[in-house]
Motif scaffolding. Structure first.
Motif, short mmCIF file in Angstrom:
data_model
loop_
_atom_site.label_atom_id
_atom_site.label_comp_id
_atom_site.label_asym_id
_atom_site.label_seq_id
_atom_site.Cartn_x
_atom_site.Cartn_y
_atom_site.Cartn_z
N GLU A 52 5.30 -19.50 5.75
CA GLU A 52 4.55 -18.56 6.58
C GLU A 52 4.99 -17.14 6.29
N HIS A 53 4.12 -16.20 6.62
CA HIS A 53 4.44 -14.79 6.44
C HIS A 53 3.61 -13.98 7.42
N THR A 54 4.23 -12.95 8.01
CA THR A 54 3.55 -12.10 8.96
C THR A 54 3.31 -10.73 8.35
N PHE A 55 2.04 -10.33 8.31
CA PHE A 55 1.67 -8.96 7.98
C PHE A 55 1.56 -8.20 9.31
N SER A 62 0.84 -1.20 0.00
CA SER A 62 0.00 0.00 0.00
C SER A 62 0.87 1.25 0.00
N ARG A 63 2.09 1.14 0.55
CA ARG A 63 2.99 2.29 0.55
C ARG A 63 3.42 2.65 -0.87
N ALA A 64 3.66 1.63 -1.68
CA ALA A 64 4.02 1.89 -3.08
C ALA A 64 2.86 2.55 -3.81
N GLN A 72 7.04 -10.05 -15.42
CA GLN A 72 5.85 -9.33 -15.86
C GLN A 72 4.79 -9.22 -14.77
N TYR A 73 4.99 -9.90 -13.66
CA TYR A 73 3.98 -9.95 -12.61
C TYR A 73 4.59 -9.60 -11.25
N ALA A 74 3.80 -8.95 -10.41
CA ALA A 74 4.25 -8.62 -9.05
C ALA A 74 3.65 -9.62 -8.07
N PHE A 75 4.49 -10.19 -7.22
CA PHE A 75 4.07 -11.20 -6.25
C PHE A 75 4.37 -10.74 -4.83
N PRO A 76 3.51 -11.05 -3.87
CA PRO A 76 3.84 -10.82 -2.47
C PRO A 76 5.05 -11.67 -2.06
N ASN A 77 5.73 -11.25 -1.02
CA ASN A 77 6.97 -11.91 -0.59
C ASN A 77 6.80 -13.41 -0.39
N LEU A 78 5.69 -13.81 0.24
CA LEU A 78 5.47 -15.23 0.51
C LEU A 78 5.49 -16.03 -0.78
N PHE A 79 4.85 -15.53 -1.81
CA PHE A 79 4.78 -16.29 -3.07
C PHE A 79 6.06 -16.18 -3.88
N VAL A 80 6.82 -15.12 -3.67
CA VAL A 80 8.16 -15.07 -4.26
C VAL A 80 8.99 -16.24 -3.74
N ARG A 81 8.91 -16.47 -2.44
CA ARG A 81 9.68 -17.57 -1.84
C ARG A 81 9.19 -18.93 -2.37
N LEU A 82 7.88 -19.09 -2.48
CA LEU A 82 7.34 -20.35 -2.98
C LEU A 82 7.71 -20.59 -4.44
N LEU A 83 7.66 -19.54 -5.24
CA LEU A 83 8.07 -19.68 -6.64
C LEU A 83 9.56 -20.00 -6.75
N PRO A 102 -7.99 -9.30 -5.73
CA PRO A 102 -9.00 -8.27 -6.08
C PRO A 102 -8.40 -6.87 -6.21
N GLU A 103 -9.20 -5.96 -6.74
CA GLU A 103 -8.76 -4.60 -7.02
C GLU A 103 -8.43 -3.82 -5.76
N SER A 104 -9.00 -4.21 -4.63
CA SER A 104 -8.76 -3.47 -3.38
C SER A 104 -8.51 -4.44 -2.24
N GLY A 105 -8.06 -3.90 -1.12
CA GLY A 105 -7.79 -4.73 0.04
C GLY A 105 -6.34 -5.16 0.13
N LEU A 106 -6.08 -6.13 1.00
CA LEU A 106 -4.74 -6.62 1.23
C LEU A 106 -4.11 -7.12 -0.07
N LEU A 107 -2.89 -6.64 -0.37
CA LEU A 107 -2.13 -7.09 -1.54
C LEU A 107 -2.92 -6.93 -2.84
N ALA A 108 -3.66 -5.87 -2.95
CA ALA A 108 -4.55 -5.65 -4.10
C ALA A 108 -3.81 -5.78 -5.42
N ARG A 109 -4.40 -6.54 -6.35
CA ARG A 109 -3.97 -6.71 -7.74
C ARG A 109 -2.65 -7.46 -7.89
N MET A 110 -2.11 -7.96 -6.81
CA MET A 110 -0.89 -8.75 -6.93
C MET A 110 -1.25 -10.20 -7.27
#
Length: 364
Positions: A310-313, A85-87, A347-358, A255-263
């Protein structure tokens, strides 16, 4: 008190001018650079931020460049820093700067503070560091340093304490030296007056530090503990493509809004609270995952457990159990989904947790 204040300001500034780190955002008084760096540095180490900052500025060198960039590009450049959300707020603020101030960050406190995502600390940092205005910039480092030096026992988690410390900090700023002085307090907190093991013998202002003299340097500052993040157990599907999509994974966009929107992420489901203490046996977990995804129009066949992660928000702690799955070869990928391979990741932005899984999957 006045002598204690004068001593602090004089000796701290002298120390900083001799010991300051060479950081990329300090090499010129650029308000945009200060703004970007301060947003990145929130809850992130300097050593981590430096390469992100350099790449971000190379890609978006001005507020206008940031304002005009696709959001997906901004999120991708931010990937790994978290707090996305800061970005988004930073880009929204850049759009305001482009529209209202011709692409130049204004030398005006009220204008800066009105920008999206810019709070009192960031306002003070921009005004003092970039424009040398006598404005306090009170972050965690500054509150810790001043709580110890003046032996303040007020809870720094309370807004009233922050306001009080802002008043103290403002009175400490030497005339004409706001930029260096505010960075000096931050530097002292980062390098010497650290949270757990302050290096008092190396501190340039130790002689008049009331906290050290009282033997309370490790007890201060006083801060009530934040409420722990809520634990959530989630089952995720690592869906391997077939045919033309062999070697790729089926991912979905949030989804378009909320936590990690559009990632982008692996499809996953929240396990009901009553089942989430120890989780279900793998066979039952796979049935639950298959059934939930079927309701979303996705037919998968879980095969085996892939890994746990695991990941902590700030307010939630995700415990993720990932199951390797197969899927039918789709002639048309379901809406909101895409098959993504190793070479497609940029081409895609991923949250940290899924970066690690990928990373774990493509490292096999």
């Amino acid at each position: 008190m006045e002598e204690q204040q004068r001593y602090f300001s004089r000796e701290l500034l002298r120390w900083y001018l001799d010991n300051r780190r060479d950081l990329p955002w300090r090499r010129q008084h650029n308000a945009y650079y200060t703004w970007v760096s301060e947003i990145m540095l929130q809850q992130t180490r300097v050593s981590t931020v430096i390469p992100y900052f350099e790449r971000f500025i190379a890609k978006f060198p001005t507020p206008t460049a940031l304002a005009e960039a696709p959001e997906e590009d901004v999120l991708k450049a931010w990937e790994g820093l978290g707090y996305y959300s800061r970005a988004r707020n930073l880009q929204a603020g850049a759009r305001e700067v482009k529209e209202k101030y011709s692409g130049v960050v204004p030398d005006d406190k009220a204008a800066v503070s009105s920008l999206k995502g810019v709070g009192p600390y960031t306002t003070g940092a921009i005004m003092s560091i970039a424009f040398n205005r006598s404005e306090p910039a009170v972050d965690g480092n500054v509150m810790r340093v001043l709580s110890r030096y003046f032996r303040l026992h007020d809870d720094i988690a309370k807004p009233a304490t922050r306001v009080h410390i802002e008043h103290i900090a403002r009175d400490l700023i030497p005339d004409g030296h706001a930029s260096d002085f505010n960075q000096a307090i931050m530097e002292l907190g980062a390098l010497v007056c650290t949270p757990k093991s302050p290096a008092c013998l190396l501190c340039p202002v130790m002689e008049h530090c009331a906290g050290r003299l009282a033997g309370e340097e490790t007890l201060l500052p006083i801060k009530t503990k934040a409420k722990p993040p809520k634990p959530e157990l989630r089952y995720a599907a690592l869906i391997e493509g077939t045919g033309v999509n062999k070697g790729k994974l089926l991912m979905r966009q949030r989804p378009e809004s909320g936590l990690l929107a559009r990632m982008w992420e692996m499809p996953h489901i929240l396990v009901p609270k009553q089942m989430s203490v120890a989780g279900l046996p793998d066979a039952e977990a796979q049935d639950m995952l298959r059934g939930a995804l079927h309701q979303e129009g996705l037919t998968v066949l879980p095969i085996e457990r892939f890994m746990d992660a695991e990941h902590t928000f700030s307010h939630i702690h995700w415990q993720m159990r990932v199951f390797r799955c197969s899927v039918a070869e789709y002639a048309v990928v379901p809406e909101g989904y895409a098959f993504i391979g190793r070479d497609d990741r940029e081409q895609y932005a991923f949250p940290n947790l899924f970066v690690r899984l990928l990373d774990a999957y493509f490292a096999e």
